[in-house]
Design a protein around this motif. Sequence first.
Motif, PDB file in Angstrom:
ATOM      1  N   UNK A  49     -15.084  -0.237  -2.319  1.00 42.76           N
ATOM      2  CA  UNK A  49     -15.214   1.109  -2.868  1.00 42.76           C
ATOM      3  C   UNK A  49     -14.757   1.148  -4.325  1.00 42.76           C
ATOM      4  N   UNK A  50     -13.758   0.306  -4.670  1.00 46.61           N
ATOM      5  CA  UNK A  50     -13.297   0.257  -6.058  1.00 46.61           C
ATOM      6  C   UNK A  50     -14.295  -0.451  -6.958  1.00 46.61           C
TER       7      UNK A  50
ATOM      8  N   UNK B 271     -18.164   5.312   0.491  1.00 48.51           N
ATOM      9  CA  UNK B 271     -17.222   4.988   1.561  1.00 48.51           C
ATOM     10  C   UNK B 271     -17.930   4.973   2.912  1.00 48.51           C
TER      11      UNK B 271
ATOM     12  N   UNK C 101      -1.875  -6.505   1.489  1.00 49.97           N
ATOM     13  CA  UNK C 101      -2.489  -5.340   2.123  1.00 49.97           C
ATOM     14  C   UNK C 101      -3.206  -5.736   3.406  1.00 49.97           C
TER      15      UNK C 101
ATOM     16  N   UNK D 105      -3.894   4.043   1.405  1.00 52.76           N
ATOM     17  CA  UNK D 105      -4.753   3.923   0.231  1.00 52.76           C
ATOM     18  C   UNK D 105      -4.350   4.868  -0.892  1.00 52.76           C
TER      19      UNK D 105
ATOM     20  N   UNK E 180     -12.447   7.417  -6.520  1.00 51.64           N
ATOM     21  CA  UNK E 180     -12.143   6.771  -5.249  1.00 51.64           C
ATOM     22  C   UNK E 180     -11.926   7.851  -4.202  1.00 51.64           C
TER      23      UNK E 180
ATOM     24  N   UNK F 159      -7.680  -0.812 -13.286  1.00 47.12           N
ATOM     25  CA  UNK F 159      -8.768  -0.154 -13.982  1.00 47.12           C
ATOM     26  C   UNK F 159      -8.311   0.375 -15.346  1.00 47.12           C
TER      27      UNK F 159
ATOM     28  N   UNK G  81     -11.827  -1.282   1.147  1.00 47.85           N
ATOM     29  CA  UNK G  81     -11.393  -0.382   0.076  1.00 47.85           C
ATOM     30  C   UNK G  81     -11.647  -1.026  -1.280  1.00 47.85           C
ATOM     31  N   UNK G  82     -11.601  -2.366  -1.306  1.00 46.63           N
ATOM     32  CA  UNK G  82     -11.904  -3.072  -2.556  1.00 46.63           C
ATOM     33  C   UNK G  82     -13.370  -2.876  -2.943  1.00 46.63           C
TER      34      UNK G  82
ATOM     35  N   UNK H 143      -0.728  -6.238   6.027  1.00 42.76           N
ATOM     36  CA  UNK H 143      -0.111  -4.958   6.393  1.00 42.76           C
ATOM     37  C   UNK H 143      -0.998  -4.228   7.411  1.00 42.76           C
ATOM     38  N   UNK H 144      -2.311  -4.210   7.166  1.00 44.44           N
ATOM     39  CA  UNK H 144      -3.216  -3.591   8.141  1.00 44.44           C
ATOM     40  C   UNK H 144      -3.209  -4.397   9.445  1.00 44.44           C
TER      41      UNK H 144
ATOM     42  N   UNK I 154     -10.596  -3.846   6.476  1.00 40.38           N
ATOM     43  CA  UNK I 154     -10.027  -2.607   5.926  1.00 40.38           C
ATOM     44  C   UNK I 154      -9.726  -2.768   4.448  1.00 40.38           C
ATOM     45  N   UNK I 155      -8.980  -3.845   4.126  1.00 45.07           N
ATOM     46  CA  UNK I 155      -8.585  -4.037   2.732  1.00 45.07           C
ATOM     47  C   UNK I 155      -9.808  -4.384   1.876  1.00 45.07           C
TER      48      UNK I 155
END
Lengths: 370, 331
Positions: free
Chosen positions: A325-326, A333, A61, B69, B62, B85, A322-323, A64-65, A318-319
């Motif tokens: 946020x998980x 965010x 990822x 995403x 999320x 998860x 998002x990680x 990719x970004x 970026x990647x």
Amino acid sequence: MTSGGVGKAPAWVDLALVPLVNLVAALIVSGIVVAAVGQSPLQALEVLVTGSFGYGEAIGYTLYYTTNFIFTGLAVAVAFHAGLFNIGGEGQAYIGGLGVGIACLALGGILPFPLIFLVAIAMGAAFGAGWAYIPGWLQAKRGSHVVITTIMFNFIAAALMTYIMVYVLIVPGQQSPESRGFDPSTFLPTAKQMLGWIGIEIAASPLNLSFLVALVAAAAVWVFIWYTHLGYELRVVGKSERAAVYSGISPDRHIILAMAISGGLAGLVGLNEIMGVQHRLLLNFTGGVGFVGIAVALMGRSHPFGICLAALLFGALYQGGSELAFSMPQLSKEMVVVIQGLVILFCGALEHMFRPRLERLFAKPLPAKA
Amino acid sequence: MIRKLVLASLMAAGLALPAAAQNFKPAVIFDMGGKFDKSFNEAAYNGAERFKKETGISYLEFEVTNEAQRTQAMQRMARTGGGGMGASIVVCIGFAFGTTLEAVSKEFPNTKFVIIDSVVNQPNVQSVVFREHEGSFLVGMAAAMASKTSKVGFVGGMDIPLIRKFHKGYEEGAMHVNKNVRVLMNMTGTTPAAWNDPTKGGELARSQFSSGADVIYAAAGATGLGVLQAAKDAGKLSIGVDSNQNHLHPGSVLTSMVKRVDVAVYNAFKSAQTNTWKPGVQSLGLKEDGVGYALDSNNEKLITADMKAKLDAAKADIIAGKIKVTDVTAK
């Protein structure tokens, strides 16, 4: 030369140390912000790093970004070298994606993949270049400032794409303004497939062949800017238009050319997003990569090698973001955007905060003039 | 000692819970508007929160910020092991997830998926769509009945088929009451920024007011907040959307076209938890109370008994099929 003063600092200070110090400063301030909302900065940093480089899928990822950012970073850099500030990478990438998409929709299942691949590259670059040609022409012939016109062209691109998606390419009866899916023969091979051919197993991710195209483009830009006549002339125009005229170089032609090359590079984002990942045309696949490209070019000192590194950093942000946020839902965010923003602030806008001091520190004293 | 006892009994109670309930992990993925948009996504958030409050089961969430995403978030939620998860049910808020869900749902045949506002035909996907044109028809009637100038307005968000569906229903509802009514229409923009531009929403509303409209329906996410404010400032009427927005400006918001995304999310979680979840398409309209017009203490003075009687009659006619409301997205 100044007499008896300090000389230039070694190149590694400029290219490696200064960005590194900026990055560390940004991370420290981010850490303070994270701590202020009651979270552990160290845990956040760990998530950010392992989330972007810790395992196969994450690396996929990140790269990719990175692919997108290399294209748009190079686009901004080429224009920079000609003294132009291309803010229109976003719109050029958008329209470039349209070119790639039209190629895939029209030729999917008709031509073999290698031909479609070449046509898609040509179409993406041509559409992006065409979109940047107009502001370039307006700048050269009419003196309309390219900053203003390229920003306007971002909006026109968005409006045009919406029109095309909503009225022309949408699948009838469907809610979402998206084209039909491409023929599988047009899909760019993913990194997983390509490495699979030589017997290496990796995790699935959106990373695809366009990453290699981006690296080739970076090398090509490097050769073009520093080892060709035309690249030299572009740089002369960028340094001083009057000097360019004096040495028989037409600034007008070169301004238009630089913008077209810039737009063409941005247009290749479509290769990654449309042909590599989404496999259909849709709205907003660019998601701001054109604007991030400006920060990437600034941070990479408009040098293709630096741009690749800066693109990698932004890909990781970026990647890893998002990680975050998980794994740490307490960091919203918006917090992730704050951290990304701080890195841009320190590495781009506050470029000169540490630079003069560091350069003085490492500069070799010049021998006093006799 | 007492504390220990309480602790022990709490632990015993925890152990007594059926294992299935403890392993039940619902997940929700919000669209780019973010979960606090005071409208569509927030309705979904409220549904998830209600489930959490009632059952004590927390949920995974999320908010996507770019196109790539969508796939990533679905895979992360659904996967078990390898950083996943292991969610039992994944609810995707918004039609924009449609194409990616088509692919991801095949990858995880044992995970339940739900999508709002779009249809994905897979054996493990439940698609929840709303018949917004029916609810818009009713608020269109209300607008035409409340209007003194026979001119009513519509401010849409981003110019996409979904919003045209709102507009068409609204227009037909207004015409149903008064054949000579004029419906002014503006879309805020062509990019997703149009969902979040209250300033421009206010501008469009003011220009419609100056052209003679005296009731405006805002189907524009957070942009609508500007429309509602402009109506309040001009002493005119507005109509809210998705969530019940009557309370924002009591006395100025005529009514709201509510779309019960919260109920859809809550029902999805609840049915999955109690093993009554079913795949397939669920179309929620007036009949199912999935859409409707909001009537509460904030607007009871604006909706007269006569208006209410006509609205209820039309509602019954639509449910019975006597009034056909055009769905522009059904081709």
